[in-house]
Write a protein that holds these residues in place. Sequence first.
Motif, PDB file in Angstrom:
ATOM      1  N   GLY A 189       0.832  -1.196   0.000  1.00 28.79           N
ATOM      2  CA  GLY A 189       0.000   0.000   0.000  1.00 28.79           C
ATOM      3  C   GLY A 189       0.868   1.248   0.000  1.00 28.79           C
ATOM      4  N   ARG A 198      -2.865   9.713 -10.519  1.00 30.06           N
ATOM      5  CA  ARG A 198      -4.235   9.271 -10.746  1.00 30.06           C
ATOM      6  C   ARG A 198      -5.025  10.387 -11.398  1.00 30.06           C
ATOM      7  NH1 ARG A 198      -6.586   5.209  -6.108  1.00 30.06           N
ATOM      8  NH2 ARG A 198      -8.089   4.273  -7.496  1.00 30.06           N
ATOM      9  N   LEU A 237     -10.254   6.201  -1.012  1.00 27.93           N
ATOM     10  CA  LEU A 237      -9.171   5.298  -0.599  1.00 27.93           C
ATOM     11  C   LEU A 237      -9.596   4.458   0.602  1.00 27.93           C
ATOM     12  CD1 LEU A 237      -6.243   7.887  -0.714  1.00 27.93           C
ATOM     13  CD2 LEU A 237      -7.039   6.358  -2.530  1.00 27.93           C
ATOM     14  N   THR A 244     -12.378  -5.381   3.280  1.00 28.87           N
ATOM     15  CA  THR A 244     -12.609  -3.948   3.473  1.00 28.87           C
ATOM     16  C   THR A 244     -14.098  -3.716   3.608  1.00 28.87           C
ATOM     17  OG1 THR A 244     -10.621  -3.334   2.244  1.00 28.87           O
ATOM     18  CG2 THR A 244     -12.388  -1.685   2.359  1.00 28.87           C
ATOM     19  N   LEU A 247     -17.312  11.593   0.123  1.00 27.20           N
ATOM     20  CA  LEU A 247     -18.503  10.788   0.430  1.00 27.20           C
ATOM     21  C   LEU A 247     -18.796  10.784   1.928  1.00 27.20           C
ATOM     22  CD1 LEU A 247     -17.571   7.766  -1.845  1.00 27.20           C
ATOM     23  CD2 LEU A 247     -19.366   9.459  -2.289  1.00 27.20           C
ATOM     24  N   SER A 292     -19.380   8.032   3.420  1.00 25.68           N
ATOM     25  CA  SER A 292     -18.933   6.716   3.875  1.00 25.68           C
ATOM     26  C   SER A 292     -17.407   6.647   3.795  1.00 25.68           C
ATOM     27  CB  SER A 292     -19.543   5.623   2.997  1.00 25.68           C
ATOM     28  OG  SER A 292     -19.199   5.845   1.649  1.00 25.68           O
ATOM     29  N   ALA A 349      -4.354   4.193   2.222  1.00 21.64           N
ATOM     30  CA  ALA A 349      -3.390   3.499   1.357  1.00 21.64           C
ATOM     31  C   ALA A 349      -4.070   2.788   0.192  1.00 21.64           C
ATOM     32  CB  ALA A 349      -2.577   2.483   2.166  1.00 21.64           C
TER      33      ALA A 349
HETATM   34  O1  TXA Z   1      -5.816  -4.919  -0.601  1.00 25.76           O
HETATM   35  C1  TXA Z   1      -6.151  -3.748  -0.621  1.00 25.76           C
HETATM   36  O2  TXA Z   1      -7.332  -3.374  -0.425  1.00 25.76           O
HETATM   37  C2  TXA Z   1      -5.073  -2.700  -0.911  1.00 25.76           C
HETATM   38  C3  TXA Z   1      -4.113  -2.715   0.275  1.00 25.76           C
HETATM   39  C4  TXA Z   1      -3.027  -1.689   0.157  1.00 25.76           C
HETATM   40  O3  TXA Z   1      -4.836  -2.529   1.482  1.00 25.76           O
HETATM   41  N1  TXA Z   1      -5.633  -1.382  -1.091  1.00 25.76           N
HETATM   42  C5  TXA Z   1      -6.342  -1.041  -2.210  1.00 25.76           C
HETATM   43  O4  TXA Z   1      -6.806   0.281  -2.225  1.00 25.76           O
HETATM   44  O5  TXA Z   1      -6.582  -1.819  -3.118  1.00 25.76           O
HETATM   45  P1  TXA Z   1      -7.380   1.001  -3.535  1.00 25.76           P
HETATM   46  O6  TXA Z   1      -7.456   2.468  -3.168  1.00 25.76           O
HETATM   47  O7  TXA Z   1      -6.578   0.646  -4.715  1.00 25.76           O
HETATM   48  O8  TXA Z   1      -8.831   0.440  -3.682  1.00 25.76           O
HETATM   49  C6  TXA Z   1      -9.905   1.013  -2.955  1.00 25.76           C
HETATM   50  C7  TXA Z   1     -11.210   0.384  -3.379  1.00 25.76           C
HETATM   51  C8  TXA Z   1     -11.698   0.977  -4.692  1.00 25.76           C
HETATM   52  O9  TXA Z   1     -12.331  -0.029  -5.446  1.00 25.76           O
HETATM   53  C9  TXA Z   1     -12.693   2.029  -4.201  1.00 25.76           C
HETATM   54  O10 TXA Z   1     -13.639   2.353  -5.168  1.00 25.76           O
HETATM   55  C10 TXA Z   1     -13.297   1.345  -2.978  1.00 25.76           C
HETATM   56  O11 TXA Z   1     -12.215   0.656  -2.407  1.00 25.76           O
HETATM   57  N2  TXA Z   1     -13.795   2.319  -1.989  1.00 25.76           N
HETATM   58  C11 TXA Z   1     -13.077   3.052  -1.107  1.00 25.76           C
HETATM   59  N3  TXA Z   1     -13.868   3.861  -0.385  1.00 25.76           N
HETATM   60  C12 TXA Z   1     -15.125   3.644  -0.805  1.00 25.76           C
HETATM   61  C13 TXA Z   1     -16.395   4.183  -0.441  1.00 25.76           C
HETATM   62  N4  TXA Z   1     -16.526   5.111   0.517  1.00 25.76           N
HETATM   63  N5  TXA Z   1     -17.475   3.710  -1.091  1.00 25.76           N
HETATM   64  C14 TXA Z   1     -17.352   2.752  -2.046  1.00 25.76           C
HETATM   65  N6  TXA Z   1     -16.178   2.210  -2.435  1.00 25.76           N
HETATM   66  C15 TXA Z   1     -15.079   2.648  -1.825  1.00 25.76           C
END
Ligand code: TXA
Length: 309
Positions: free
Chosen positions: A32, A52, A58, A91, A110, A112, A136
């Motif tokens: 991350g 990005r 995140l 998550t 958001l 959330s 991260a």
């Molecule tokens: O395995 C993992 O999850 C890795 C490691 C580093 O923890 N992190 C990761 O983060 O993959 P990222 O930022 O690449 O992916 C975040 C995901 C995205 O698909 C994003 O749309 C979703 O989580 N997400 C984050 N916050 C959200 C929210 N409030 N509502 C809906 N989706 C959310």
Amino acid sequence: MTELLQADDIPRAVELLRAGELVAFPTETVYGLGGDATNDRAVAAIFAAKDRPNFNPLIVHLPDTSAARRIVSFDARAEQLAATFWPGPLTLVLPRRADCGVSLLAGAGLDSLAVRVPAHPAARDLLRAVDRPIAAPSANRSGRLSPTTAAHVMSELDGRIAAVLDAGPCAVGLESTVLDLTGAAALLRPGAITAEQLAEVVGPLAAPGGSIRSPGMLAQHYAPALPLRLNATGARPGEALLGFGPANDATLNLSPGGDLVEAASHLFAYLRALDLPQYSGIAVMPIPDTGIGAAINDRLRRGAAKRET
Ligand code: TXA
Ligand code: MG
């Protein structure tokens, strides 16, 4: 330029994170790209380092469930899932607490927040020691594969971040499962924890929008209620003016000095602050479309288009 730290250098990683610097660290899924989630500048720097072109929300990483409860509201389903799968590659998207202190930019504005408690020992040691929520995303540049070794991270981000904490290759190699609990439990991203495993705990899952959408489409993006007018040279009567660069008459200014990372760090907070019934609209001065400016403009265009549909 980027420091390569070993697992026994966690105090150095903590020092850097607390100073608002970025440190990549291993989790059981992928490496991350970590930054202090309570620091707007650090979160903006994450998006800039990744190149990005848009602001996706995140994942916020915590050392344990009680730390997660302080930033999002848990319900009975979340308690059950956390007790079953944390620490681990799950998550949860839950309502953010008003007093959580997490940067609005980390959640893309958001209501959330996505939270997770990783299982990797180095990640847990780091999160416990830093004692702050850490935002991260995967530690790769936009559009590239997620890194599972410190060498991968270096090849993507050397010179763009302060340090990489090297604790060997990641065991899972695939990002965490993302489950939305803001309504009926819905799978947003498949991952190491399967839908079947989740259904055993919370019952059948709802399909978001009937099918799995691409990550960029998952979150309903924040947009102000007032109309946005882009590339404005000044405010018309009744409008608030969101400035960038030198501007005498700006109601708020994203960055008087014209710094795009600073502008990104203020974007969501300032849009919310100006989204008041006393104004007829928000006029936004031009933002250069370079670097993180592209992500700022992407969000502003979505906010402006929303009114026209
Ligand atoms: O395995 C993992 O999850 C890795 C490691 C580093 O923890 N992190 C990761 O983060 O993959 P990222 O930022 O690449 O992916 C975040 C995901 C995205 O698909 C994003 O749309 C979703 O989580 N997400 C984050 N916050 C959200 C929210 N409030 N509502 C809906 N989706 C959310
Ligand atoms: Mg990613």
